[in-house]
Design a protein around this motif. Structure first.
Motif, short mmCIF file in Angstrom:
data_model
loop_
_atom_site.label_atom_id
_atom_site.label_comp_id
_atom_site.label_asym_id
_atom_site.label_seq_id
_atom_site.Cartn_x
_atom_site.Cartn_y
_atom_site.Cartn_z
N GLY A 535 0.80 -1.22 0.00
CA GLY A 535 0.00 0.00 0.00
C GLY A 535 0.83 1.27 0.00
N THR A 536 2.10 1.17 0.45
CA THR A 536 3.02 2.32 0.36
C THR A 536 4.37 1.77 -0.10
OG1 THR A 536 3.77 2.23 2.66
CG2 THR A 536 1.82 3.56 2.19
N LEU A 537 4.44 1.36 -1.32
CA LEU A 537 5.56 0.62 -1.88
C LEU A 537 6.91 1.26 -1.56
CD1 LEU A 537 6.51 -1.68 -3.82
CD2 LEU A 537 6.24 -0.03 -5.68
N MET A 538 7.83 0.45 -1.03
CA MET A 538 9.22 0.86 -0.82
C MET A 538 9.99 0.68 -2.11
SD MET A 538 12.10 -0.83 1.74
CE MET A 538 11.27 -0.38 3.28
N GLY A 539 10.79 1.68 -2.50
CA GLY A 539 11.55 1.57 -3.74
C GLY A 539 12.76 2.48 -3.76
N ALA A 540 13.42 2.48 -4.89
CA ALA A 540 14.63 3.29 -5.07
C ALA A 540 14.37 4.53 -5.89
CB ALA A 540 15.73 2.45 -5.74
N ASP A 541 13.14 4.72 -6.38
CA ASP A 541 12.81 5.82 -7.27
C ASP A 541 11.53 6.48 -6.78
OD1 ASP A 541 12.07 7.52 -9.35
OD2 ASP A 541 12.66 6.11 -10.93
N ALA A 542 11.60 7.78 -6.49
CA ALA A 542 10.45 8.52 -5.97
C ALA A 542 9.30 8.56 -6.97
CB ALA A 542 10.86 9.93 -5.59
N ARG A 543 9.59 8.38 -8.25
CA ARG A 543 8.53 8.44 -9.26
C ARG A 543 7.65 7.19 -9.25
NH1 ARG A 543 12.41 9.38 -14.26
NH2 ARG A 543 13.44 7.71 -13.07
N THR A 544 8.14 6.10 -8.72
CA THR A 544 7.41 4.83 -8.81
C THR A 544 7.17 4.18 -7.45
OG1 THR A 544 9.49 3.65 -9.18
CG2 THR A 544 8.24 4.36 -11.13
N SER A 545 7.51 4.84 -6.37
CA SER A 545 7.32 4.27 -5.04
C SER A 545 6.95 5.35 -4.05
CB SER A 545 8.58 3.53 -4.60
OG SER A 545 9.69 4.40 -4.53
N VAL A 546 6.57 4.94 -2.85
CA VAL A 546 6.11 5.88 -1.83
C VAL A 546 7.20 6.18 -0.80
CG1 VAL A 546 4.37 6.30 -0.03
CG2 VAL A 546 3.74 5.10 -2.14
N THR A 547 7.98 5.16 -0.44
CA THR A 547 9.02 5.36 0.57
C THR A 547 10.38 4.91 0.04
OG1 THR A 547 9.16 3.21 1.72
CG2 THR A 547 7.28 4.61 2.24
N ASN A 548 11.42 5.38 0.72
CA ASN A 548 12.77 4.91 0.40
C ASN A 548 13.09 3.67 1.21
OD1 ASN A 548 13.45 5.75 3.02
ND2 ASN A 548 14.56 7.57 2.35
N ALA A 549 14.35 3.30 1.24
CA ALA A 549 14.76 2.05 1.88
C ALA A 549 14.58 2.05 3.39
CB ALA A 549 16.22 1.75 1.53
N PHE A 550 14.33 3.20 3.99
CA PHE A 550 14.11 3.29 5.43
C PHE A 550 12.64 3.53 5.78
CE2 PHE A 550 18.65 4.25 5.08
CZ PHE A 550 19.16 3.43 6.08
N GLY A 551 11.73 3.32 4.84
CA GLY A 551 10.33 3.57 5.11
C GLY A 551 10.01 5.04 5.24
N GLN A 552 10.91 5.89 4.78
CA GLN A 552 10.76 7.34 4.84
C GLN A 552 10.09 7.81 3.55
OE1 GLN A 552 14.59 9.25 4.99
NE2 GLN A 552 13.78 11.16 5.84
N THR A 553 8.98 8.53 3.66
CA THR A 553 8.28 8.93 2.44
C THR A 553 9.11 9.92 1.65
OG1 THR A 553 7.06 10.72 3.54
CG2 THR A 553 6.03 8.53 3.52
N TRP A 554 9.09 9.75 0.34
CA TRP A 554 9.86 10.64 -0.53
C TRP A 554 9.35 12.07 -0.45
CZ3 TRP A 554 14.12 8.61 -2.46
CH2 TRP A 554 14.19 7.26 -2.79
N ASP A 555 8.04 12.24 -0.34
CA ASP A 555 7.45 13.57 -0.43
C ASP A 555 7.53 14.36 0.88
OD1 ASP A 555 6.77 12.61 -2.90
OD2 ASP A 555 4.61 12.60 -2.57
N VAL A 556 7.48 13.63 2.00
CA VAL A 556 7.46 14.28 3.32
C VAL A 556 8.60 13.67 4.14
CG1 VAL A 556 6.05 14.87 5.34
CG2 VAL A 556 4.95 14.44 3.12
#
Length: 599
Positions: A535-556
């Protein structure tokens, strides 16, 4: 600091943690022991495992002899209170009337959340599980590897207390020496299954479960968990001394008044509260993350007792309300959803693939009376064994891309309903003394198999806000879209055939007219295994995921998710251990960012 009210809570905190289960409990524990001032908000009521656990009652002592009811679907003595697949006044909806596209959402409205109910099965994801797309071209790779998470698996196993063994099996990671507690001996039925499953190439080994088979080593472990932090070491040591080893008295699903099983209120919260750095507020249903200048400023919640809407403030916010509830909070936070520039909030909801089968085994009839109660659940299981038939050539070799493990149940389990332990159908109409003899002979001669397999994220399984329906507090509810793919239905059919083959190899007979080889009929409904993640996909690219590798949201940048929502895949391993390991890793990251004043 401690349990607070809406009037006594502080005006501002370092971090707000929403949820008190595996992710929220672990996050609050790590932060508080590192000196971070934390407010934990729990939507459900306060719960005291020491006074509310029915340790010695039998089903005969319960209303309806412990049978399930709509508000107690797992029986009267199940630990879950104010929860289940339906919560009065807090509905959710389905996008389709098709029963095969239905998703059932389990919630627990209590301190500790689902950690009070769960089966305690604690399996590490393996290297393949973090890079599934690289292996077979389906789904997503995590932006982290097993090596990134392994040190945190070590820590969680030592803190929580998990029994099991190291068996050197493929993609079934062993734990370093000193992490696992001794596994209890296999029961007679489990040993018989192990013997005959081996003839089919299916390994049966001790399962890993979060139950203390011996007291934790409070002199050794705390220093390994918190090096250079004597205050944390002292608090954790005391919390470990307050827990007792299991003496096989009670089904773990009831909770445990002696702290022998893992529950967040028994393991994570005591040392965190003792640190003086944690406030806990129950009956606080968070529905919105507030923002200021592009950062999270706090949350808004409803006091479930009074209906009053209240705001709490902090330097950072961690959502750990359970995967779908955290998604709901994000979607309700602003039009279009907070942290949703990728459009992926709510997407790729996954559950565990499930299918069950049981059989009657004459070789287990008439066993001499003996104590095989054990640790409130299975002592053995079968890890997935066909990795070499998967990878890029899965379609040619096996017919489905991801695997499953087999959970095993045998023995003289406590009867919950029926005359003669529900064995009337096997006694050929006997009555009186002969009926009693037949029941004694048959009781315990059954085996039960549950497949628990990997679901690949798909575009048809997701959730959104219902445009019309709101809960009793006026908060928009979730609407679910769900679809199993052929990958999963074929897997469920394979489960059924495997179970039937094992039962036959034991000289037994399948119950219920099975096996069901139509996978669409064999597979359990979405949500019914209660392992939903995503539901909040972890990924390496802010364009295709919601959080980074630490569960930190790209936008906030000061908004994190520490439950199952960021999962990029849902391996066949039960998710709770991975939720805790990732939450500890994330909390270390938050502590570092707070100290460097980046949050």
């Amino acid at each position: 600091m401690g349990f607070v009210t809406t009037r006594s809570m502080a005006k501002d905190y370092d971090v707000i943690v929403v949820g008190s289960g595996a992710g929220g409990g672990q996050t609050a524990y790590t932060l508080a022991l590192e000196g971070v001032k934390v407010l934990m908000l729990e939507a459900g009521r306060h719960y005291d495992f020491r006074t509310e656990t029915p340790m010695f009652q039998t089903s005969a002592d319960a209303p309806l002899r412990g049978a399930s009811t709509p508000d107690k679907p797992f029986g009267f003595y199940d630990a879950t209170v104010d929860g289940g697949w339906q919560v009065p006044g807090e509905p959710y909806t389905q996008a389709s009337a098709d029963p095969q596209q239905r998703f059932d959402w389990w919630r627990a409205r209590m301190l500790g959340g689902r950690t009070n109910h769960w089966g305690r099965i604690s399996l590490r994801n393996g290297p393949y599980d973090f890079k599934p797309h690289s292996r077979d071209g389906l789904g997503f790779d995590w932006p982290i590897s097993y090596e990134d998470v392994a040190p945190y698996y070590d820590k969680v196993e030592m803190l929580v207390g998990i029994y099991g063994s190291n068996d050197g099996l493929e993609n079934t990671p062993d734990s370093p020496d000193g992490c696992l507690l001794p596994a209890p001996a296999m029961r007679v039925g489990e040993r018989l299954i192990k013997k005959h499953a081996a003839t089919l190439g299916v390994p049966v080994v001790p399962i890993h479960r979060a139950v203390l088979t011996k007291k934790l080593d409070d002199a050794r472990i705390p220093a390994l968990l918190h090096p250079g932090n004597p205050r944390a070491q002292s608090l954790v040591a005391q919390a470990m001394r307050d827990r007792a080893a299991c003496f096989w008295a009670t089904p773990c699903s009831r909770g445990c008044s002696i702290g022998a099983t893992y529950q967040s209120p028994a393991v994570h919260l005591p040392p965190a509260l003792a640190s003086g750095n944690l406030d806990v507020l129950c009956d606080a249903m968070v529905y919105e993350v507030t923002t200021k200048n592009g950062k999270a400023s706090g949350v808004r919640f409803v006091d479930r007792k009074t209906g009053k809407h209240i705001e709490a403030k902090a330097r950072a916010v961690v959502l750990a309300a359970s995967a779908c509830e955290s998604v709901r909070i994000l979607l309700n936070s602003k039009p279009g959803g907070l942290a949703n520039s990728s459009g992926k909030v709510g997407r790729y909801i996954m559950d565990t693939v499930g299918s069950d089968l049981s059989g009657h085994v004459p070789a287990l009839e008439g066993l001499p009376p003996h104590n095989e109660d054990g640790a409130g659940g299975g002592h053995a299981y079968a890890p997935w064994w066909l990795y070499q038939q998967q990878g890029r050539d899965w379609a040619k070799k096996l017919g489905f891309p991801r695997g499953y493990h087999i959970e095993i149940s045998t023995g003289k389990r406590m009867p919950t309903s029926g005359t003669g332990a529900g064995l009337e159908g096997y006694t050929q109409g006997s009555y009186g003394a002969k009926f009693k003899q037949d029941v004694r002979r048959l009781y315990g001669s059954f085996v039960y198999f549950s497949g628990r397999g990997e679901m690949i994220p798909n575009e048809q399984s997701w959730c959104e806000l219902d445009p019309k329906v709101k809960d009793r507090f006026g908060i928009p509810v979730l609407r679910f879209h769900w679809q199993w793919a052929e990958h999963e239905t074929r897997q469920a059919a394979h489960m059924q055939k495997t179970f039937a083959d094992i039962i036959t190899a034991m000289g037994g007979r399948v119950q219920g007219g099975g096996p069901e080889l139509d996978g669409a009929k064999a597979i359990a409904p979405g949500g019914s295994i209660i392992h939903e993640v995503g539901g909040t996909l972890m990924g390496a690219d802010a364009r295709t995921s919601v959080t980074n590798a630490f569960g930190q949201t790209w936008d906030v940048p000061n908004l994190f998710l520490s439950d199952g929502a960021p999962f990029a895949s849902n391996a066949d391993k039960n998710p709770t251990l991975t939720i805790m390991a990732l939450a500890w890793r994330q909390a270390d990251h938050i502590v570092a960012r707070l100290r460097s004043k980046e949050l």
